[in-house]
Design an enzyme around this catalytic site. Structure first.
Site, PDB file in Angstrom:
ATOM      1  N   ASP A  67     -85.022 -31.143 -56.308  1.00 40.40           N
ATOM      2  CA  ASP A  67     -84.927 -32.059 -57.445  1.00 40.40           C
ATOM      3  C   ASP A  67     -84.841 -31.335 -58.786  1.00 40.40           C
ATOM      4  O   ASP A  67     -85.081 -30.130 -58.872  1.00 40.40           O
ATOM      5  CB  ASP A  67     -86.111 -33.044 -57.441  1.00 40.40           C
ATOM      6  CG  ASP A  67     -87.447 -32.377 -57.106  1.00 40.40           C
ATOM      7  OD1 ASP A  67     -87.546 -31.134 -57.218  1.00 40.40           O
ATOM      8  OD2 ASP A  67     -88.379 -33.097 -56.740  1.00 40.40           O
ATOM      9  N   ASN A 136     -99.002 -39.961 -55.498  1.00 38.79           N
ATOM     10  CA  ASN A 136     -98.589 -41.307 -55.057  1.00 38.79           C
ATOM     11  C   ASN A 136     -97.794 -41.243 -53.751  1.00 38.79           C
ATOM     12  O   ASN A 136     -97.202 -42.234 -53.330  1.00 38.79           O
ATOM     13  CB  ASN A 136     -97.752 -41.990 -56.149  1.00 38.79           C
ATOM     14  CG  ASN A 136     -96.481 -41.223 -56.475  1.00 38.79           C
ATOM     15  OD1 ASN A 136     -96.188 -40.207 -55.848  1.00 38.79           O
ATOM     16  ND2 ASN A 136     -95.714 -41.715 -57.431  1.00 38.79           N
ATOM     17  N   HIS A 138     -95.137 -39.245 -53.174  1.00 32.42           N
ATOM     18  CA  HIS A 138     -93.715 -38.883 -53.259  1.00 32.42           C
ATOM     19  C   HIS A 138     -93.450 -37.529 -52.602  1.00 32.42           C
ATOM     20  O   HIS A 138     -94.322 -36.668 -52.538  1.00 32.42           O
ATOM     21  CB  HIS A 138     -93.183 -38.935 -54.702  1.00 32.42           C
ATOM     22  CG  HIS A 138     -93.663 -37.875 -55.629  1.00 32.42           C
ATOM     23  ND1 HIS A 138     -93.913 -38.094 -56.968  1.00 32.42           N
ATOM     24  CD2 HIS A 138     -93.919 -36.549 -55.441  1.00 32.42           C
ATOM     25  CE1 HIS A 138     -94.295 -36.962 -57.531  1.00 32.42           C
ATOM     26  NE2 HIS A 138     -94.310 -36.017 -56.629  1.00 32.42           N
ATOM     27  N   GLU A 143     -89.920 -41.633 -55.147  1.00 29.11           N
ATOM     28  CA  GLU A 143     -91.117 -42.354 -55.559  1.00 29.11           C
ATOM     29  C   GLU A 143     -91.344 -43.567 -54.652  1.00 29.11           C
ATOM     30  O   GLU A 143     -90.408 -44.032 -53.981  1.00 29.11           O
ATOM     31  CB  GLU A 143     -90.946 -42.827 -57.013  1.00 29.11           C
ATOM     32  CG  GLU A 143     -90.821 -41.692 -58.031  1.00 29.11           C
ATOM     33  CD  GLU A 143     -92.146 -41.008 -58.370  1.00 29.11           C
ATOM     34  OE1 GLU A 143     -92.961 -40.766 -57.458  1.00 29.11           O
ATOM     35  OE2 GLU A 143     -92.355 -40.699 -59.559  1.00 29.11           O
TER      36      GLU A 143
HETATM   37  C1  F6R Z   1     -91.257 -30.713 -56.780  1.00 27.46           C
HETATM   38  C2  F6R Z   1     -91.413 -31.884 -55.951  1.00 27.46           C
HETATM   39  C3  F6R Z   1     -92.642 -32.710 -55.960  1.00 27.46           C
HETATM   40  C4  F6R Z   1     -93.928 -31.900 -55.835  1.00 27.46           C
HETATM   41  C5  F6R Z   1     -95.146 -32.821 -55.883  1.00 27.46           C
HETATM   42  C6  F6R Z   1     -96.455 -32.060 -55.776  1.00 27.46           C
HETATM   43  O1  F6R Z   1     -89.995 -30.110 -56.580  1.00 27.46           O
HETATM   44  O2  F6R Z   1     -90.496 -32.184 -55.278  1.00 27.46           O
HETATM   45  O3  F6R Z   1     -92.564 -33.629 -54.905  1.00 27.46           O
HETATM   46  O4  F6R Z   1     -93.916 -31.194 -54.618  1.00 27.46           O
HETATM   47  O5  F6R Z   1     -95.141 -33.537 -57.082  1.00 27.46           O
HETATM   48  O6  F6R Z   1     -96.596 -31.264 -56.926  1.00 27.46           O
HETATM   49  P1  F6R Z   1     -97.723 -30.142 -57.002  1.00 27.46           P
HETATM   50  O7  F6R Z   1     -97.405 -29.146 -55.959  1.00 27.46           O
HETATM   51  O8  F6R Z   1     -97.579 -29.579 -58.397  1.00 27.46           O
HETATM   52  O9  F6R Z   1     -99.024 -30.827 -56.781  1.00 27.46           O
END
Ligand code: F6R
Length: 242
Positions: A67, A136, A138, A143
């Protein structure tokens, strides 16, 4: 699903990086799906160490990320392109032209999603997809919603994601409101998936995602259906697991 309980993110990163290195050594090349955020940081640090120690080469690796924020170009310190360059790509011998992220500043976002879909088809199958999980539920920036979205798409970030990611920005208002993300079937079509989760803050969502019903309201719950899922998590993240 295989669950590997680790002491901390350092040990988790060592195990995840070992899986990646073993694959590259076995195949001589590989297509890797990468994520950004805190969870994969130790994995990238271990990959860099292994490269510097002469243990592995990424010269024949293709790297495709999940992403990117809409509105940030690769020179913006909070863009995911910048993150990947800083944490990994500039420190190993992967060819820059073999590293791929969505273009967050594309003028035509629909065309950019189509381009990324075509790219992923060409690169497929992804051998190992690395994932973190949002509070959440994702994965990538898929989302919670009413249905699972298959392909690359533009997403409005949810308030909880904006709040969680504001820790990387000066102010919450600076966090982009939209992102481009790989879709659920693109993630699920990876040959194997490594889900990283560290810290108490991930305990509720990890339990909900992996032990409760599969629902697009918790996008990560779809991972229960993957045939080759490895969860690498510390005691805190697994505290509510049953
Ligand atoms: C980032 C991504 C997100 C993160 C998720 C967890 O490329 O795709 O899904 O993996 O928000 O973020 P952290 O690891 O910072 O807790």
């Amino acid at each position: 699903m295989k669950i590997i309980r680790v002491k901390n993110s350092l040990e988790g990163g060592a195990i995840a990086s070992r899986m990646i290195i073993d694959l590259i050594k076995e195949k001589g090349s590989a297509t890797l799906g990468f994520a950004t955020g805190s969870s994969p940081e130790t994995t990238y640090a271990h990959l860099v160490e292994a490269y510097k120690a002469g243990e592995v080469s990424f010269a024949d690796v293709r790297a495709v990320n999940l992403d990117e924020y809409v509105g940030l170009d690769g020179s913006h310190p909070q863009s995911y392109r910048y993150f990947m360059n800083e944490k990994l790509f500039s420190k190993i011998d992967v060819k820059r032209e073999n590293t791929y992220l969505p273009n967050g500043i594309a003028e035509d976002l629909t065309a950019e999603c189509e381009r990324y879909n075509r790219l992923i088809s060409t690169l497929s199958p992804i051998d190992i997809q690395l994932l973190g999980i949002g509070h959440n539920g994702h994965i990538g920036f898929n989302e919670p919603s009413e249905s699972f979205i298959d392909g690359t798409h533009v997403v409005e970030l949810s308030p909880s994601t904006i709040e969680a990611n504001s820790r990387f920005f000066e102010a919450e208002n600076d966090v982009p409101r939209r992102a481009i993300t790989m879709g659920i079937s693109q993630i699920m079509s990876a040959k194997s998936i490594i889900l990283l989760a560290f810290g108490e803050g991930k305990s509720e969502i990890l339990r909900a995602a992996l032990t409760r019903e599969i629902t697009p309201h918790i996008p990560a719950s779809i991972l229960q259906k993957h045939e080759n899922l490895t969860v690498i998590a510390d005691r805190e993240a697994l505290a509510k697991f049953d």
